[in-house]
Design a protein around this motif. Sequence first.
Motif, mmCIF file in Angstrom:
data_model
loop_
_atom_site.group_PDB
_atom_site.id
_atom_site.type_symbol
_atom_site.label_atom_id
_atom_site.label_comp_id
_atom_site.label_asym_id
_atom_site.label_seq_id
_atom_site.Cartn_x
_atom_site.Cartn_y
_atom_site.Cartn_z
ATOM 1 N N HIS A 13 0.799 -1.214 0.000
ATOM 2 C CA HIS A 13 0.000 0.000 0.000
ATOM 3 C C HIS A 13 0.842 1.280 0.000
ATOM 4 O O HIS A 13 0.315 2.366 -0.230
ATOM 5 C CB HIS A 13 -0.950 -0.002 1.198
ATOM 6 N N ASP A 14 2.125 1.138 0.272
ATOM 7 C CA ASP A 14 2.990 2.310 0.243
ATOM 8 C C ASP A 14 3.793 2.405 -1.060
ATOM 9 O O ASP A 14 4.712 3.219 -1.167
ATOM 10 C CB ASP A 14 3.959 2.282 1.427
ATOM 11 N N ALA A 15 3.437 1.613 -2.047
ATOM 12 C CA ALA A 15 4.229 1.547 -3.283
ATOM 13 C C ALA A 15 4.337 2.895 -3.977
ATOM 14 O O ALA A 15 5.420 3.293 -4.433
ATOM 15 C CB ALA A 15 3.626 0.514 -4.235
ATOM 16 N N PHE A 16 3.234 3.612 -4.084
ATOM 17 C CA PHE A 16 3.266 4.884 -4.804
ATOM 18 C C PHE A 16 3.919 5.989 -3.979
ATOM 19 O O PHE A 16 4.544 6.894 -4.539
ATOM 20 C CB PHE A 16 1.853 5.276 -5.243
ATOM 21 N N GLU A 17 3.800 5.913 -2.661
ATOM 22 C CA GLU A 17 4.528 6.864 -1.821
ATOM 23 C C GLU A 17 6.035 6.659 -1.976
ATOM 24 O O GLU A 17 6.804 7.622 -2.087
ATOM 25 C CB GLU A 17 4.134 6.707 -0.340
ATOM 26 N N LEU A 18 6.454 5.386 -1.997
ATOM 27 C CA LEU A 18 7.884 5.106 -2.183
ATOM 28 C C LEU A 18 8.372 5.619 -3.532
ATOM 29 O O LEU A 18 9.490 6.137 -3.649
ATOM 30 C CB LEU A 18 8.135 3.600 -2.067
ATOM 31 N N LEU A 19 7.538 5.502 -4.549
ATOM 32 C CA LEU A 19 7.907 6.012 -5.870
ATOM 33 C C LEU A 19 8.011 7.530 -5.851
ATOM 34 O O LEU A 19 8.969 8.108 -6.389
ATOM 35 C CB LEU A 19 6.867 5.569 -6.909
ATOM 36 N N SER A 20 7.049 8.205 -5.225
ATOM 37 C CA SER A 20 7.036 9.667 -5.200
ATOM 38 C C SER A 20 8.264 10.232 -4.494
ATOM 39 O O SER A 20 8.831 11.247 -4.925
ATOM 40 C CB SER A 20 5.771 10.172 -4.498
ATOM 41 N N PHE A 21 8.679 9.575 -3.424
ATOM 42 C CA PHE A 21 9.787 10.094 -2.628
ATOM 43 C C PHE A 21 11.121 9.420 -2.940
ATOM 44 O O PHE A 21 12.117 9.686 -2.264
ATOM 45 C CB PHE A 21 9.476 9.937 -1.139
ATOM 46 N N SER A 22 11.148 8.571 -3.952
ATOM 47 C CA SER A 22 12.374 7.834 -4.250
ATOM 48 C C SER A 22 13.589 8.721 -4.538
ATOM 49 O O SER A 22 14.711 8.356 -4.141
ATOM 50 C CB SER A 22 12.143 6.862 -5.414
ATOM 51 N N PRO A 23 13.453 9.889 -5.204
ATOM 52 C CA PRO A 23 14.648 10.723 -5.420
ATOM 53 C C PRO A 23 15.308 11.163 -4.120
ATOM 54 O O PRO A 23 16.524 11.342 -4.070
ATOM 55 C CB PRO A 23 14.088 11.931 -6.192
ATOM 56 N N ILE A 24 14.494 11.326 -3.074
ATOM 57 C CA ILE A 24 15.043 11.724 -1.772
ATOM 58 C C ILE A 24 15.520 10.504 -1.002
ATOM 59 O O ILE A 24 16.663 10.456 -0.526
ATOM 60 C CB ILE A 24 13.980 12.475 -0.943
ATOM 61 N N LEU A 25 14.672 9.502 -0.915
ATOM 62 C CA LEU A 25 14.982 8.346 -0.084
ATOM 63 C C LEU A 25 16.205 7.583 -0.576
ATOM 64 O O LEU A 25 16.972 7.039 0.225
ATOM 65 C CB LEU A 25 13.774 7.407 -0.019
ATOM 66 N N SER A 26 16.398 7.545 -1.883
ATOM 67 C CA SER A 26 17.531 6.798 -2.433
ATOM 68 C C SER A 26 18.861 7.495 -2.188
ATOM 69 O O SER A 26 19.926 6.880 -2.322
ATOM 70 C CB SER A 26 17.333 6.568 -3.933
ATOM 71 N N ASN A 27 18.822 8.788 -1.831
ATOM 72 C CA ASN A 27 20.059 9.541 -1.628
ATOM 73 C C ASN A 27 20.331 9.878 -0.163
ATOM 74 O O ASN A 27 21.302 10.558 0.144
ATOM 75 C CB ASN A 27 20.014 10.847 -2.437
ATOM 76 N N ILE A 28 19.465 9.410 0.731
ATOM 77 C CA ILE A 28 19.663 9.681 2.152
ATOM 78 C C ILE A 28 20.827 8.847 2.688
ATOM 79 O O ILE A 28 20.970 7.675 2.358
ATOM 80 C CB ILE A 28 18.372 9.381 2.934
ATOM 81 N N THR A 29 21.624 9.491 3.541
ATOM 82 C CA THR A 29 22.736 8.795 4.190
ATOM 83 C C THR A 29 22.585 8.911 5.706
ATOM 84 O O THR A 29 21.763 9.674 6.206
ATOM 85 C CB THR A 29 24.090 9.396 3.782
ATOM 86 N N LYS A 30 23.399 8.174 6.431
ATOM 87 C CA LYS A 30 23.323 8.180 7.888
ATOM 88 C C LYS A 30 23.752 9.512 8.490
ATOM 89 O O LYS A 30 23.541 9.756 9.680
ATOM 90 C CB LYS A 30 24.181 7.046 8.457
ATOM 91 N N GLU A 31 24.353 10.373 7.683
ATOM 92 C CA GLU A 31 24.741 11.696 8.172
ATOM 93 C C GLU A 31 23.581 12.689 8.100
ATOM 94 O O GLU A 31 23.685 13.822 8.564
ATOM 95 C CB GLU A 31 25.919 12.253 7.350
ATOM 96 N N ASP A 32 22.463 12.279 7.504
ATOM 97 C CA ASP A 32 21.319 13.175 7.321
ATOM 98 C C ASP A 32 20.383 13.142 8.521
ATOM 99 O O ASP A 32 20.441 12.244 9.373
ATOM 100 C CB ASP A 32 20.537 12.786 6.061
ATOM 101 N N VAL A 33 19.506 14.119 8.573
ATOM 102 C CA VAL A 33 18.455 14.221 9.584
ATOM 103 C C VAL A 33 17.151 14.534 8.858
ATOM 104 O O VAL A 33 17.122 15.333 7.919
ATOM 105 C CB VAL A 33 18.764 15.350 10.596
ATOM 106 N N LEU A 34 16.055 13.896 9.272
ATOM 107 C CA LEU A 34 14.745 14.168 8.696
ATOM 108 C C LEU A 34 13.970 15.084 9.648
ATOM 109 O O LEU A 34 13.708 14.719 10.787
ATOM 110 C CB LEU A 34 13.963 12.883 8.476
ATOM 111 N N LEU A 35 13.615 16.273 9.163
ATOM 112 C CA LEU A 35 12.896 17.250 9.962
ATOM 113 C C LEU A 35 11.538 17.518 9.311
ATOM 114 O O LEU A 35 11.468 18.069 8.215
ATOM 115 C CB LEU A 35 13.700 18.546 10.063
ATOM 116 N N SER A 36 10.468 17.101 9.969
ATOM 117 C CA SER A 36 9.114 17.354 9.477
ATOM 118 C C SER A 36 8.603 18.643 10.105
ATOM 119 O O SER A 36 8.509 18.739 11.327
ATOM 120 C CB SER A 36 8.182 16.194 9.849
#
Length: 318
Positions: A13-36
């Motif tokens: 059920h999250d397939a399209f969300e993963l597709l939409s955010f793939s440019p960001i998620l695929s480039n995230i590293t452990k040095e990053d922080v996610l701030l909502s």
Amino acid sequence: MKSYIDYHFLKRHDAFELLSFSPILSNITKEDVLLSIGGDNYCYDPPLSIYTVNRVCRKKGIPTFLWGCSIEENSIDEAMLNDLKGYTHIIARESLSYHTLTRKGLKNVSLFPDPAFMLDKNPTTIPQGFSKGKTIGINLSPLIMSYEQSEGVTMSNYISLIDHIIQETDNQIALIPHVVWPNNDDRKPLQSLYEKYKHTGRMVMIEDRNAEELKTIISQCRFMIASRTHASIAAYSTQVPTLVVGYSIKAQGIAQDLFGTTEHYVVPVRSLQTAYDLTDHFKWIRENERQIKQHYANTIPSYIGKASKAREALLKCL
């Protein structure tokens, strides 16, 4: 195609969300922080895309933060609670949401005012017909009208209020939009009011501006009647006596923190029954103008100072 197969055949059920955010998620590293940073992210429909992004980031060991949120208690189901528990830290922007989260057993929560209280003002042109210090700002959103209990009662209240201002005061009126999204555009109901009263010569319509410019205009009003949270914050933070037409916990919580009560300062849109309810509350604001300004002078500087300290709380968690 892969997302289509994942969703329809593998029931991801999250397939399209993963597709939409793939440019960001695929480039995230452990040095990053996610701030909502969306204060309303958890206020309406379940934020499924946020759940998905958070889940991916947490699997990669990335700290996640929720900054400046308001959350209704009756919106917190099991899925939302599990997501909230996964945050490294949450900053609630008002005490009602803060206490809601702590009652749910969350330990990773702090309370700091909305960062919009620190927003700067930017110089902007003031339209002809706007009299500094003698203009009453009015903000009306289609969103609050969707929460009314009786169809048309919100607009009837705004019309009665404007009639009162024109008949009983010498103030000008500025109609101030704060959100202009295609399906949620403040200009639509405000334009209707402008057409009804433009012949009086007492009304100006403010065109769309950026947030800093809108804050400048709001700061020059004598009073503000606001339905958008950040229109009210622009007024509060510049010490303009303000009446909020609210529909959620955020309006109640911010007023409670500023004044110690919501009475007189917030009119829940669901409580509007007659066409004169809003006018009655405005009369109280007008009669108590001096006391409200004195209260602002005593409290707003320190309140804004508290907002600036949220940064320190986040950095400590890192």
